[in-house]
Design a protein around this motif. Structure first.
Motif, PDB file in Angstrom:
ATOM      1  N   ASP A  34       0.878  -1.157   0.000  1.00  0.00           N
ATOM      2  CA  ASP A  34       0.000   0.000   0.000  1.00  0.00           C
ATOM      3  C   ASP A  34       0.919   1.211   0.000  1.00  0.00           C
ATOM      4  O   ASP A  34       1.780   1.328   0.865  1.00  0.00           O
ATOM      5  CB  ASP A  34      -0.868  -0.026   1.263  1.00  0.00           C
ATOM      6  CG  ASP A  34      -2.021   0.953   1.183  1.00  0.00           C
ATOM      7  OD1 ASP A  34      -1.954   1.861   0.349  1.00  0.00           O
ATOM      8  OD2 ASP A  34      -2.978   0.801   1.958  1.00  0.00           O
ATOM      9  N   HIS A  35       0.750   2.103  -0.894  1.00  0.00           N
ATOM     10  CA  HIS A  35       1.743   3.126  -1.221  1.00  0.00           C
ATOM     11  C   HIS A  35       3.182   2.691  -0.877  1.00  0.00           C
ATOM     12  O   HIS A  35       3.817   3.210   0.011  1.00  0.00           O
ATOM     13  CB  HIS A  35       1.414   4.542  -0.747  1.00  0.00           C
ATOM     14  CG  HIS A  35       0.682   4.685   0.552  1.00  0.00           C
ATOM     15  ND1 HIS A  35      -0.650   4.408   0.718  1.00  0.00           N
ATOM     16  CD2 HIS A  35       1.116   5.088   1.759  1.00  0.00           C
ATOM     17  CE1 HIS A  35      -0.985   4.644   1.970  1.00  0.00           C
ATOM     18  NE2 HIS A  35       0.059   5.050   2.621  1.00  0.00           N
ATOM     19  N   ASN A  36       3.621   1.686  -1.657  1.00  0.00           N
ATOM     20  CA  ASN A  36       5.019   1.212  -1.683  1.00  0.00           C
ATOM     21  C   ASN A  36       5.476   0.354  -0.520  1.00  0.00           C
ATOM     22  O   ASN A  36       6.575  -0.168  -0.551  1.00  0.00           O
ATOM     23  CB  ASN A  36       6.011   2.375  -1.786  1.00  0.00           C
ATOM     24  CG  ASN A  36       5.974   3.018  -3.142  1.00  0.00           C
ATOM     25  OD1 ASN A  36       5.536   2.377  -4.110  1.00  0.00           O
ATOM     26  ND2 ASN A  36       6.398   4.254  -3.232  1.00  0.00           N
ATOM     27  N   TYR A  67       5.842   7.804  15.846  1.00  0.00           N
ATOM     28  CA  TYR A  67       6.713   7.411  14.740  1.00  0.00           C
ATOM     29  C   TYR A  67       5.869   6.754  13.666  1.00  0.00           C
ATOM     30  O   TYR A  67       4.975   5.970  13.977  1.00  0.00           O
ATOM     31  CB  TYR A  67       7.795   6.423  15.211  1.00  0.00           C
ATOM     32  CG  TYR A  67       8.884   7.107  15.987  1.00  0.00           C
ATOM     33  CD1 TYR A  67      10.060   7.478  15.355  1.00  0.00           C
ATOM     34  CD2 TYR A  67       8.711   7.424  17.325  1.00  0.00           C
ATOM     35  CE1 TYR A  67      11.060   8.149  16.049  1.00  0.00           C
ATOM     36  CE2 TYR A  67       9.699   8.089  18.024  1.00  0.00           C
ATOM     37  CZ  TYR A  67      10.869   8.449  17.376  1.00  0.00           C
ATOM     38  OH  TYR A  67      11.846   9.119  18.059  1.00  0.00           O
ATOM     39  N   HIS A  68       6.138   7.107  12.409  1.00  0.00           N
ATOM     40  CA  HIS A  68       5.494   6.456  11.267  1.00  0.00           C
ATOM     41  C   HIS A  68       6.617   5.705  10.550  1.00  0.00           C
ATOM     42  O   HIS A  68       7.505   6.322   9.966  1.00  0.00           O
ATOM     43  CB  HIS A  68       4.853   7.546  10.375  1.00  0.00           C
ATOM     44  CG  HIS A  68       4.107   7.024   9.192  1.00  0.00           C
ATOM     45  ND1 HIS A  68       3.322   7.836   8.410  1.00  0.00           N
ATOM     46  CD2 HIS A  68       4.004   5.802   8.653  1.00  0.00           C
ATOM     47  CE1 HIS A  68       2.774   7.110   7.429  1.00  0.00           C
ATOM     48  NE2 HIS A  68       3.189   5.889   7.555  1.00  0.00           N
ATOM     49  N   LEU A  69       6.607   4.381  10.664  1.00  0.00           N
ATOM     50  CA  LEU A  69       7.739   3.554  10.233  1.00  0.00           C
ATOM     51  C   LEU A  69       7.281   2.481   9.245  1.00  0.00           C
ATOM     52  O   LEU A  69       6.078   2.221   9.111  1.00  0.00           O
ATOM     53  CB  LEU A  69       8.381   2.876  11.447  1.00  0.00           C
ATOM     54  CG  LEU A  69       8.825   3.813  12.579  1.00  0.00           C
ATOM     55  CD1 LEU A  69       9.139   3.009  13.837  1.00  0.00           C
ATOM     56  CD2 LEU A  69      10.044   4.626  12.145  1.00  0.00           C
ATOM     57  N   GLY A 116      -0.683  14.199   2.043  1.00  0.00           N
ATOM     58  CA  GLY A 116      -0.690  14.162   3.508  1.00  0.00           C
ATOM     59  C   GLY A 116      -1.178  12.831   4.031  1.00  0.00           C
ATOM     60  O   GLY A 116      -1.807  12.052   3.317  1.00  0.00           O
ATOM     61  N   HIS A 117      -0.802  12.548   5.292  1.00  0.00           N
ATOM     62  CA  HIS A 117      -1.263  11.354   5.996  1.00  0.00           C
ATOM     63  C   HIS A 117      -1.765  11.808   7.363  1.00  0.00           C
ATOM     64  O   HIS A 117      -1.159  12.674   7.983  1.00  0.00           O
ATOM     65  CB  HIS A 117      -0.124  10.352   6.191  1.00  0.00           C
ATOM     66  CG  HIS A 117       0.399   9.798   4.906  1.00  0.00           C
ATOM     67  ND1 HIS A 117       0.233   8.490   4.537  1.00  0.00           N
ATOM     68  CD2 HIS A 117       1.071  10.400   3.899  1.00  0.00           C
ATOM     69  CE1 HIS A 117       0.791   8.301   3.342  1.00  0.00           C
ATOM     70  NE2 HIS A 117       1.308   9.435   2.935  1.00  0.00           N
ATOM     71  N   ALA A 118      -2.848  11.194   7.812  1.00  0.00           N
ATOM     72  CA  ALA A 118      -3.400  11.580   9.107  1.00  0.00           C
ATOM     73  C   ALA A 118      -3.683  10.341   9.940  1.00  0.00           C
ATOM     74  O   ALA A 118      -4.109   9.326   9.406  1.00  0.00           O
ATOM     75  CB  ALA A 118      -4.697  12.368   8.913  1.00  0.00           C
ATOM     76  N   ALA A 163      -7.362   5.459  13.506  1.00  0.00           N
ATOM     77  CA  ALA A 163      -7.684   5.431  12.081  1.00  0.00           C
ATOM     78  C   ALA A 163      -6.611   6.174  11.309  1.00  0.00           C
ATOM     79  O   ALA A 163      -6.242   7.289  11.663  1.00  0.00           O
ATOM     80  CB  ALA A 163      -9.049   6.068  11.829  1.00  0.00           C
ATOM     81  N   HIS A 164      -6.083   5.532  10.281  1.00  0.00           N
ATOM     82  CA  HIS A 164      -5.056   6.116   9.417  1.00  0.00           C
ATOM     83  C   HIS A 164      -5.760   6.550   8.126  1.00  0.00           C
ATOM     84  O   HIS A 164      -6.258   5.712   7.384  1.00  0.00           O
ATOM     85  CB  HIS A 164      -3.986   5.045   9.178  1.00  0.00           C
ATOM     86  CG  HIS A 164      -2.879   5.460   8.266  1.00  0.00           C
ATOM     87  ND1 HIS A 164      -1.802   4.658   8.005  1.00  0.00           N
ATOM     88  CD2 HIS A 164      -2.664   6.584   7.545  1.00  0.00           C
ATOM     89  CE1 HIS A 164      -0.977   5.265   7.165  1.00  0.00           C
ATOM     90  NE2 HIS A 164      -1.485   6.433   6.874  1.00  0.00           N
ATOM     91  N   ILE A 165      -5.812   7.851   7.905  1.00  0.00           N
ATOM     92  CA  ILE A 165      -6.655   8.423   6.846  1.00  0.00           C
ATOM     93  C   ILE A 165      -5.796   9.140   5.810  1.00  0.00           C
ATOM     94  O   ILE A 165      -4.764   9.721   6.147  1.00  0.00           O
ATOM     95  CB  ILE A 165      -7.658   9.429   7.469  1.00  0.00           C
ATOM     96  CG1 ILE A 165      -8.425   8.795   8.627  1.00  0.00           C
ATOM     97  CG2 ILE A 165      -8.619   9.982   6.427  1.00  0.00           C
ATOM     98  CD1 ILE A 165      -9.331   7.674   8.254  1.00  0.00           C
ATOM     99  N   HIS A 166      -6.230   9.081   4.574  1.00  0.00           N
ATOM    100  CA  HIS A 166      -5.551   9.776   3.481  1.00  0.00           C
ATOM    101  C   HIS A 166      -6.479  10.794   2.841  1.00  0.00           C
ATOM    102  O   HIS A 166      -7.674  10.783   3.112  1.00  0.00           O
ATOM    103  CB  HIS A 166      -5.069   8.750   2.449  1.00  0.00           C
ATOM    104  CG  HIS A 166      -4.052   7.822   3.026  1.00  0.00           C
ATOM    105  ND1 HIS A 166      -4.226   6.465   3.104  1.00  0.00           N
ATOM    106  CD2 HIS A 166      -2.873   8.086   3.625  1.00  0.00           C
ATOM    107  CE1 HIS A 166      -3.181   5.929   3.701  1.00  0.00           C
ATOM    108  NE2 HIS A 166      -2.347   6.883   4.032  1.00  0.00           N
ATOM    109  N   PRO A 167      -5.951  11.658   1.986  1.00  0.00           N
ATOM    110  CA  PRO A 167      -6.818  12.677   1.374  1.00  0.00           C
ATOM    111  C   PRO A 167      -8.010  12.074   0.614  1.00  0.00           C
ATOM    112  O   PRO A 167      -9.037  12.707   0.476  1.00  0.00           O
ATOM    113  CB  PRO A 167      -5.869  13.420   0.430  1.00  0.00           C
ATOM    114  CG  PRO A 167      -4.531  13.282   1.095  1.00  0.00           C
ATOM    115  CD  PRO A 167      -4.533  11.901   1.689  1.00  0.00           C
TER     116      PRO A 167
HETATM  117 CU   LIG Z   1      -0.691   7.077   5.274  1.00  0.00          CU
END
Ligand SMILES: [Cu+2]
Length: 497
Positions: free
Chosen positions: A266-268, A285-287, A408-410, A421-425
């Motif tokens: 998912d996105h690489n 941290y986003h890893l 962006g990532h939220a 919840a991990h949300i995208h545009p």
């Molecule tokens: Cu994301």
């Protein structure tokens, strides 16, 4: 028709509460802001109470001129994906011609999509929304209802027994004649026999119910297990295993399959990991751990402040079924490597010390992130959460860049830990699943999505995330945007009514 009847019967028989979408934790509703051909649609899918169950659809068109919207649920893949049933037409709101609502039956657990067709002045547009479907829990009967039904049931049993007795005792007597002793005895025997028969029927019914409930219990969603470990050199390992949800029994057709070996990027990345320090939610941290062998992910950790971290790992199965796996780990002092190029981190004061109305977050390099916050936030209300990045002097940065392919990532986190919840545009759906649903491959090539522009210099300094808080309470938002080589992490707090 018979499908509907069957669904209704199954629903009443199981009285089971189910939810959709375990792409997140405690956040089953789906929010999407995307284009169906020429029409920009904000789509909300409220997940059903039961599987089979009814999903509620709410679509607001941001483009005028739509005459009608139709929707149909389909499996994500397999023969069912190419033979669509007749779509249902959504109802236009009498007050608001841009708003359409409707409901759809979700018939089985697994990886589904809802295909939406919009028709209007600018022609026809289509979009497919991935909808993972899974029963999450079995609902208990409310105590009051159970008590009422028990009393009524006892009344029925007593009535049947009394009628059998009366029938044996006095059915053949003339009015006013008293029954004889043998007739009274026969009546007692009839009452005993009828009681045994009724009790037998109740027992059979109860065992049938229990076995159906047990069968349903096996369908209740269980996420994959994730065991986290840390070695002395600071290497985090995550071991995934399948506890066997919906594993087909011998001789049965698989409704749905998943395994530790069917993950798609998912996105690489195969895994997106948020590590958030507890209990203050003050360090994030986003890893991106790497798959090293079947079901095993590893990552050499960056320098991280010591503490207990909750780990939220987003993965997507090849069916398009997304999951968020949760684990915890204690991190002591370690000599970490520097952050990887796709990795990012941020920190703020612990949430109890922070204001729930602050709209500006000052970043370590004195850039500012601004939340264009609505006046009030309510649970279950679809909102476009908009954020803007500014230079230290308040100007628009001229080097805005995509972070992991997106503006962006939220991450939305409830402070009591019940929601992540991990949300995208584009919305709350997994990007890989979204692409699968549109019939594209899951890698980034040929990606064409709103808010995604391949010309880096066209990335906007403002980003919007369509989402709705599932429940009232206190939330912390982690927002990531990129300029130049810097990934900025803004942190905001919110009180949701
Ligand atoms: Cu994301």
């Amino acid at each position: 028709m018979s499908k509907t009847l069957h669904a209704a019967r199954t629903m009443f028989a199981f009285a089971a509460l189910a939810m959709l979408a375990q792409a997140h934790v405690g956040s089953p509703d789906i929010y999407l802001d995307s284009k169906a051909g020429p029409y920009q649609l904000f789509i909300t899918i409220r997940t059903p109470q039961v599987i089979p169950g009814v999903a509620e659809l709410e679509i607001r068109s941001e483009t005028p001129g739509i005459r009608q919207i139709r929707a149909v649920p389909l499996p994500m893949s397999g023969p069912g994906a190419s033979f669509a049933p007749v779509p249902d037409q959504l109802t236009a709101s009498p007050q608001d011609p841009q708003l359409f609502t409707g409901s759809l039956w979700m018939m089985a657990p697994g990886s589904w999509q809802v295909r939406i067709t919009a028709e209007g002045a600018q022609g026809t547009g289509q979009i497919a929304i991935p909808v993972p479907s899974a029963a999450l829990t079995t609902k208990k009967m409310p105590f009051g209802l159970g008590a009422l039904l028990s009393v009524l049931g006892l009344f029925l049993v007593a009535g049947v027994v009394a009628m059998a007795g009366a029938n044996a005792r006095e059915a053949k007597l003339d009015p006013g004649v008293e029954p004889t002793a043998p007739q009274r005895r026969r009546a007692r025997v009839a009452m005993a026999v009828s009681f045994l028969i009724v009790a037998g029927i109740l027992w059979a019914g109860s065992s049938w119910w229990a076995s159906e409930a047990a069968a349903y219990g096996h369908k209740v969603y269980t996420p994959m297990n994730m065991q986290a470990g840390l070695d002395s050199s600071g290497v985090l390992s995550l071991n995934l295993s399948d506890p066997g949800w919906l594993r087909p029994r011998p001789g049965h057709i698989a409704l749905f399959t998943r395994s530790v070996d069917d993950l798609i990027p998912d996105h690489n990345h195969l895994m997106h990991l948020y590590a958030i320090r507890q209990p203050g939610l003050d360090v994030v941290y986003h890893l991106h751990p790497e798959l090293v062998s079947s079901g095993v992910f590893r990552l050499s950790l960056p320098v991280m402040p010591a503490g207990d971290y909750k780990l939220y790992a987003d993965i997507v199965h090849e069916s398009g079924f997304p999951e968020t796996l949760v684990s915890t780990i204690h991190i002591g002092p370690l000599n970490g490597r520097p952050l990887g190029s796709d990795d990012a981190s941020g920190s703020f004061r612990p949430w109890p010390e922070c204001s729930t109305t602050a709209n500006t977050f000052t970043l370590p390099d004195n850039y500012k992130m601004v939340w264009l916050r609505p006046a009030t936030l309510r649970a279950r209300q679809p909102v476009l959460f908009r954020f803007r990045l500014e230079t230290p002097s308040g100007a628009i940065p001229d080097d805005m860049a995509l972070y992991l392919g997106m503006p962006g990532h939220a991450a939305f986190l409830k402070t009591d830990g019940t929601v992540f919840a991990h949300i995208h545009p584009t919305g709350s759906v997994s990007m890989a699943a979204f692409l699968l649903a549109q019939g594209q491959s899951s890698d980034m090539a040929g990606m064409d999505m709103p808010g995604m522009d391949h010309h880096a210099n066209a990335v906007s300094s403002e980003v919007g995330f369509p989402y709705g808080f599932p429940t009232p309470g206190r939330y912390r938002l982690f927002i990531q945007m990129k300029h130049g080589q810097t990934v900025e992490t803004g942190i905001f707090d919110a009180d949701v009514r």
